[in-house]
Design a protein around this motif. Structure first.
Motif, PDB file in Angstrom:
ATOM      1  N   TYR A  28      24.901  95.785 -50.756  1.00  0.00           N
ATOM      2  CA  TYR A  28      25.006  97.217 -51.074  1.00  0.00           C
ATOM      3  C   TYR A  28      25.116  97.368 -52.578  1.00  0.00           C
ATOM      4  N   ARG A  48      19.467  99.468 -42.325  1.00  0.00           N
ATOM      5  CA  ARG A  48      19.883  98.949 -43.631  1.00  0.00           C
ATOM      6  C   ARG A  48      20.738  97.712 -43.395  1.00  0.00           C
ATOM      7  N   GLN A  76      14.913  90.691 -41.326  1.00  0.00           N
ATOM      8  CA  GLN A  76      13.961  91.814 -41.299  1.00  0.00           C
ATOM      9  C   GLN A  76      12.913  91.519 -40.246  1.00  0.00           C
ATOM     10  N   TYR A  97      19.161  97.810 -36.944  1.00  0.00           N
ATOM     11  CA  TYR A  97      19.706  98.579 -38.063  1.00  0.00           C
ATOM     12  C   TYR A  97      18.599  99.034 -39.024  1.00  0.00           C
ATOM     13  N   TYR A 153      16.126  95.841 -39.171  1.00  0.00           N
ATOM     14  CA  TYR A 153      16.947  94.668 -39.429  1.00  0.00           C
ATOM     15  C   TYR A 153      17.842  94.375 -38.225  1.00  0.00           C
ATOM     16  N   TYR A 212      23.671  96.092 -44.603  1.00  0.00           N
ATOM     17  CA  TYR A 212      24.863  96.221 -45.442  1.00  0.00           C
ATOM     18  C   TYR A 212      25.901  95.134 -45.132  1.00  0.00           C
ATOM     19  N   THR A 265      18.077 105.296 -42.272  1.00  0.00           N
ATOM     20  CA  THR A 265      19.299 104.559 -42.565  1.00  0.00           C
ATOM     21  C   THR A 265      20.216 104.493 -41.351  1.00  0.00           C
ATOM     22  N   ASN A 299      15.744 105.807 -48.185  1.00  0.00           N
ATOM     23  CA  ASN A 299      16.660 104.795 -47.673  1.00  0.00           C
ATOM     24  C   ASN A 299      17.246 104.071 -48.882  1.00  0.00           C
ATOM     25  N   TRP A 300      18.545 104.275 -49.134  1.00  0.00           N
ATOM     26  CA  TRP A 300      19.138 103.718 -50.347  1.00  0.00           C
ATOM     27  C   TRP A 300      19.066 102.198 -50.387  1.00  0.00           C
ATOM     28  N   TYR A 301      19.229 101.547 -49.243  1.00  0.00           N
ATOM     29  CA  TYR A 301      19.141 100.092 -49.221  1.00  0.00           C
ATOM     30  C   TYR A 301      17.763  99.630 -49.697  1.00  0.00           C
ATOM     31  N   VAL A 302      16.703 100.275 -49.222  1.00  0.00           N
ATOM     32  CA  VAL A 302      15.349  99.922 -49.635  1.00  0.00           C
ATOM     33  C   VAL A 302      15.118 100.318 -51.087  1.00  0.00           C
TER      34      VAL A 302
END
Length: 360
Positions: free
Chosen positions: A309, A269, A334, A267, A343, A271, A94, A35-38
């Motif tokens: 982001y 992520r 969260q 959600y 989220y 963003y 994600t 997960n890019w956000y994490v």
């Protein structure tokens, strides 16, 4: 801060002696949690072993890992709790299409209670039966759920795989969640893993009907020796007798949908809105997961976050807008929504003390 690797993590810990190898600087971002956000907001540790086997997590590994994590947490002011110290199995997909393929390690045999004792942040009761939250905390040694399928986990898996066999009974950090206060009731359903609505199972990697030590949930009901929590949009029951409790009472905050909203999106992520992106940086769509949070339910708060982001698509920063943190007006909360954190948009919810409207 830059992107360090497409497939990389910051530290690896060896099973036999807990030896630590560092691969990426703490200030740089690796790709380890799916997960890019994490990933963009975390430091990743990989522990040698297989999640379906309980024998890889040695005392040496626990001790050196806890020492490292405590050092990192103090350095970067990270709270030592299960809202911030996550397993890969607690990281959300994600978008809806990625949920089923997310990691499930370290699995049910990782001893979270012992780990947090070593972190010098043991799980303690902070509330009463009327404060509205419960923190999962079974006795690790005696809590031995009857999982299956460990014989199909590496190493040494024959081809073709053998029939699914019972796992050896061993201590676990997981409690099993059912649809009713009875040991005979079906397990709850995680629609991200089983979109047809069938119950999740006791298969070792099928963790959609489990809560883990240290995770805090909003109390939904109590009947005799059984306690219900709000979990993935439903009531989920676990055995919690007073003579051998598997959870502690807690206090804190919950989210509920704002008045007039029948359901709200969830959600994977957090963003920012489209307007926050500078020219040349592609907008990252805000796409809800397949879950919703219905009116009448409550979920424990893990923190309030700005929509964010981190743009990093090259290793050398050569792409327009690379190595840029983009923040907008959106704010997210969260929550502990299932086995994984998720989220919700702060505009969709009210954040309340868990005591307000708690079951009596």
């Amino acid at each position: 801060m830059k992107r360090a690797d497409y497939l990389g993590w910051h530290y690896t810990l060896r099973s036999v002696d807990g030896y630590i190898a560092q691969h990426i600087k703490a200030k740089d971002v690796g790709w380890h949690a799916g997960n890019w956000y994490v990933n963009a907001k975390s430091i990743g540790l990989e522990h040698e072993g297989f999640a379906g086997h309980g024998t890889w997590y040695t005392e040496a590994m626990y001790r050196t890992s806890a020492k490292l994590v405590r050092h990192i947490a103090l350095r970067f002011q990270i709270p030592l709790d299960r809202q911030h110290i996550l397993g890969h199995d607690n990281v959300p997909g994600t978008v809806a299409s990625t949920v089923a393929g997310m990691h499930w390690d370290p699995g049910p045999y990782w001893n979270w209670s012992h780990y947090f004792d070593l972190l010098k942040a043991p799980f303690q009761s902070t509330g009463t039966p009327h404060t509205g939250l419960v923190t999962i905390d079974p006795d690790y040694a005696s809590n031995q759920p009857a999982f299956t399928g460990c014989n199909r986990q590496p190493p040494g898996v024959p081809s073709p795989p053998p029939p699914i066999a019972p796992c050896p009974l061993r201590g676990s950090s997981s409690v099993v969640l059912r649809t009713a206060p009875s040991a005979d009731a079906p397990l709850v359903n995680d629609r991200g893993l089983r979109p047809n609505g069938t119950p999740n199972t006791m298969y070792i990697s099928d963790h959609g009907a489990r809560a883990s030590t240290g995770q805090t949930y909003a109390l939904a009901d109590v009947q005799g020796d059984w306690t219900a929590i709000w979990y993935l949009g439903q009531k989920a029951w676990f055995h919690n007798p007073a003579s051998a409790p598997t959870a502690k009472w807690a206090q804190g905050f919950v989210v509920v949908p704002k008045a007039g909203k029948a359901t709200i999106p969830v959600y994977g992520r957090a963003y920012p809105e489209r307007e926050a992106y500078p020219a040349g940086v592609p907008y990252q769509a805000i796409s809800p997961l397949q879950y919703t949070l219905p009116a009448g339910q409550r979920y424990a708060v893990g923190g309030v976050l700005a929509g964010e982001y981190y743009r990093a698509v090259t290793f050398d920063g050569s792409s327009p807008g690379d190595w840029t943190v983009i923040r907008g007006e959106n704010r997210y909360v969260q929550i502990q929504f299932g086995h994984r954190v998720m989220y919700v948009n702060q505009d969709d919810v009210d954040v309340l003390p868990a005591t307000v409207g708690a079951p009596r």
